[in-house]
Motif scaffolding. Structure first.
Motif, mmCIF file in Angstrom:
data_model
loop_
_atom_site.group_PDB
_atom_site.id
_atom_site.type_symbol
_atom_site.label_atom_id
_atom_site.label_comp_id
_atom_site.label_asym_id
_atom_site.label_seq_id
_atom_site.Cartn_x
_atom_site.Cartn_y
_atom_site.Cartn_z
ATOM 1 N N ILE A 54 0.842 -1.198 0.000
ATOM 2 C CA ILE A 54 0.000 0.000 0.000
ATOM 3 C C ILE A 54 0.877 1.247 0.000
ATOM 4 N N ALA A 55 1.914 1.235 0.843
ATOM 5 C CA ALA A 55 2.834 2.376 0.903
ATOM 6 C C ALA A 55 3.581 2.557 -0.413
ATOM 7 N N GLU A 56 3.773 1.445 -1.133
ATOM 8 C CA GLU A 56 4.456 1.500 -2.430
ATOM 9 C C GLU A 56 3.510 1.840 -3.576
ATOM 10 N N LYS A 57 2.268 2.179 -3.205
ATOM 11 C CA LYS A 57 1.247 2.658 -4.154
ATOM 12 C C LYS A 57 0.863 1.615 -5.202
ATOM 13 N N ALA A 58 0.691 0.375 -4.749
ATOM 14 C CA ALA A 58 0.192 -0.668 -5.649
ATOM 15 C C ALA A 58 -1.234 -0.340 -6.069
ATOM 16 N N ASP A 59 -1.575 -0.646 -7.311
ATOM 17 C CA ASP A 59 -2.943 -0.449 -7.811
ATOM 18 C C ASP A 59 -3.819 -1.666 -7.504
ATOM 19 N N ILE A 60 -3.221 -2.852 -7.641
ATOM 20 C CA ILE A 60 -3.927 -4.113 -7.381
ATOM 21 C C ILE A 60 -3.011 -4.981 -6.524
ATOM 22 N N ILE A 61 -3.558 -5.572 -5.473
ATOM 23 C CA ILE A 61 -2.795 -6.493 -4.638
ATOM 24 C C ILE A 61 -3.467 -7.861 -4.721
ATOM 25 N N ILE A 62 -2.700 -8.860 -5.139
ATOM 26 C CA ILE A 62 -3.232 -10.201 -5.369
ATOM 27 C C ILE A 62 -2.860 -11.115 -4.210
ATOM 28 N N ALA A 63 -3.861 -11.688 -3.563
ATOM 29 C CA ALA A 63 -3.632 -12.676 -2.508
ATOM 30 C C ALA A 63 -3.568 -14.059 -3.139
ATOM 31 N N CYS A 64 -2.420 -14.719 -3.013
ATOM 32 C CA CYS A 64 -2.225 -16.058 -3.566
ATOM 33 C C CYS A 64 -2.131 -17.037 -2.400
ATOM 34 N N GLY A 65 -3.240 -17.714 -2.103
ATOM 35 C CA GLY A 65 -3.274 -18.616 -0.965
ATOM 36 C C GLY A 65 -4.690 -19.081 -0.709
ATOM 37 N N GLY A 66 -4.949 -19.495 0.524
ATOM 38 C CA GLY A 66 -6.287 -19.907 0.909
ATOM 39 C C GLY A 66 -7.049 -18.773 1.576
ATOM 40 N N ASP A 67 -8.157 -19.108 2.217
ATOM 41 C CA ASP A 67 -9.002 -18.079 2.825
ATOM 42 C C ASP A 67 -8.272 -17.304 3.918
ATOM 43 N N GLY A 68 -7.341 -17.961 4.628
ATOM 44 C CA GLY A 68 -6.587 -17.267 5.664
ATOM 45 C C GLY A 68 -5.683 -16.195 5.090
ATOM 46 N N THR A 69 -4.968 -16.520 4.016
ATOM 47 C CA THR A 69 -4.113 -15.542 3.348
ATOM 48 C C THR A 69 -4.935 -14.409 2.772
ATOM 49 N N ILE A 70 -6.056 -14.755 2.153
ATOM 50 C CA ILE A 70 -6.940 -13.732 1.594
ATOM 51 C C ILE A 70 -7.422 -12.793 2.690
ATOM 52 N N ASN A 71 -7.755 -13.353 3.866
ATOM 53 C CA ASN A 71 -8.209 -12.529 4.975
ATOM 54 C C ASN A 71 -7.131 -11.529 5.379
ATOM 55 N N GLU A 72 -5.888 -11.975 5.487
ATOM 56 C CA GLU A 72 -4.814 -11.088 5.906
ATOM 57 C C GLU A 72 -4.615 -9.938 4.923
ATOM 58 N N VAL A 73 -4.655 -10.246 3.638
ATOM 59 C CA VAL A 73 -4.466 -9.214 2.622
ATOM 60 C C VAL A 73 -5.687 -8.297 2.555
ATOM 61 N N ALA A 74 -6.863 -8.892 2.476
ATOM 62 C CA ALA A 74 -8.087 -8.103 2.308
ATOM 63 C C ALA A 74 -8.373 -7.211 3.508
ATOM 64 N N SER A 75 -7.986 -7.650 4.706
ATOM 65 C CA SER A 75 -8.232 -6.852 5.906
ATOM 66 C C SER A 75 -7.564 -5.485 5.827
ATOM 67 N N CYS A 76 -6.473 -5.407 5.078
ATOM 68 C CA CYS A 76 -5.756 -4.135 4.914
ATOM 69 C C CYS A 76 -6.390 -3.249 3.839
ATOM 70 N N LEU A 77 -7.319 -3.813 3.060
ATOM 71 C CA LEU A 77 -7.875 -3.093 1.905
ATOM 72 C C LEU A 77 -9.327 -2.666 2.106
ATOM 73 N N VAL A 78 -9.881 -2.927 3.297
ATOM 74 C CA VAL A 78 -11.266 -2.527 3.581
ATOM 75 C C VAL A 78 -11.382 -1.010 3.520
ATOM 76 N N ASN A 79 -12.349 -0.547 2.732
ATOM 77 C CA ASN A 79 -12.597 0.890 2.540
ATOM 78 C C ASN A 79 -11.379 1.625 1.970
ATOM 79 N N GLN A 80 -10.595 0.900 1.172
ATOM 80 C CA GLN A 80 -9.441 1.488 0.490
ATOM 81 C C GLN A 80 -9.697 1.497 -1.021
ATOM 82 N N PRO A 81 -9.054 2.398 -1.754
ATOM 83 C CA PRO A 81 -9.234 2.418 -3.214
ATOM 84 C C PRO A 81 -8.489 1.297 -3.927
#
Length: 294
Positions: A54-81
């Motif tokens: 996010i600090a590096e200004k990524a446009d898209i962040i791809i979670a490659c894993g299971g639901d746990g990995t997705i949760n960790e990544v997505a939790s940082c993107l709630v209400n984010q552009p």
């Protein structure tokens, strides 16, 4: 140029997946895309990697894993552009299945390239987000025992299920929602999506876009009835048991009058939450995710 960051859990699923820069650049040419690959090394590492992206200004962040990995990544993107992408390489992949994302890596990458973006609801338990489901009681115990195993197969879930049947239940737990009260439940399952993984569902009518939580409560039952419940789940017929109640709501409060902590599962990961009260709610359209058409 679009900046795409891949957060990879290298031990997800079979642990034999290859996400090299050379491979990904066969899909994302260097003229239009800047591709970055990061590998998580321990539980919750994907959170710090995502914040870094996010600090590096990524446009898209791809979670490659299971639901746990997705949760960790997505939790940082709630209400984010910033947009979430998913490549499901875990064992269950329930959230990806709801979003109609293929478990074939090349097809999932093509879905990312197509960039059909939808806004989905996010569940919140105290300060913890969940995207697929959360629960206390039996399912939380199953996940706890599953994580203690070195194997990540369906049979491991089956073994964890039988072990959980012999675990002592808390006899002083109260479930409170408006006028609903229940002592010592077998399980309380709160869902935002309609699949656990392996094509198993406790809440087949749940939707990521309806602004509601689907709640399943199973009152105290014995081992034989618990086995029957598990059998019925395989055929999505669990509602025929009189001990099973389902409803929808935007909020739910769970209180524990005996202990000051809860053993819970959040998107298939085990957590110990040190509080006597859980406040659970839904955040509507709080996450942008790339998916197939819903």
């Amino acid at each position: 140029m679009k900046r795409i960051h891949f957060i990879v859990n290298p031990i997800a699923g079979s642990g034999k997946h290859s996400f090299t820069l050379a491979y990904l650049q066969t899909f994302f040419n260097t003229e239009n895309y800047s591709v970055t690959i990061k590998h998580s090394a321990y539980k919750k590492h994907a959170i710090s990697l995502t914040k870094e992206s996010i600090a590096e200004k990524a446009d898209i962040i791809i979670a490659c894993g299971g639901d746990g990995t997705i949760n960790e990544v997505a939790s940082c993107l709630v209400n984010q552009p910033i947009i979430l992408g998913i490549i499901p390489i875990g064992s269950g992949n329930g959230l990806a299945s709801h979003l109609k994302i293929s478990q074939k890596i090349a097809d999932a990458i093509q879905t990312i390239k197509n960039q059909n973006i939808c806004k989905v609801d996010v569940g919140c338990m105290n300060e913890h987000y969940f995207f697929s489901n959360t629960g206390i009681g039996f399912d939380a115990q199953v996940v706890k025992y599953y994580e203690l195993s070195e194997s990540r197969k369906l049979l491991t879930y089956v073994k964890a299920t039988f072990k959980s049947l012999n675990t002592k239940k808390n006899n002083a737990m109260l479930i409170i929602n408006d006028k609903t009260e229940l002592a010592a439940p077998f399980m309380v399952f709160i869902s935002n999506s309609n699949e656990l993984g392996y094509n198993v569902s406790l809440t087949p009518k749940a939707s990521l876009k309806d602004g509601l939580l689907d709640i399943l409560i199973v009152s105290k039952i014995g081992k034989l009835k618990a086995l029957l419940f598990g059998f019925l789940v395989l055929f999505k017929k669990q509602h025929v048991l009189k001990e099973v109640k389902t409803y929808q709501d935007k909020n739910l409060i769970i209180r524990n009058s005996e202990n000051t902590s809860f053993q819970v599962q959040i998107d298939g990961e085990s957590h110990l939450i040190n509080t006597p009260t859980l406040s659970i709610s839904i955040l509507e359209n709080a996450l942008q995710v790339i998916c197939e058409l819903l």
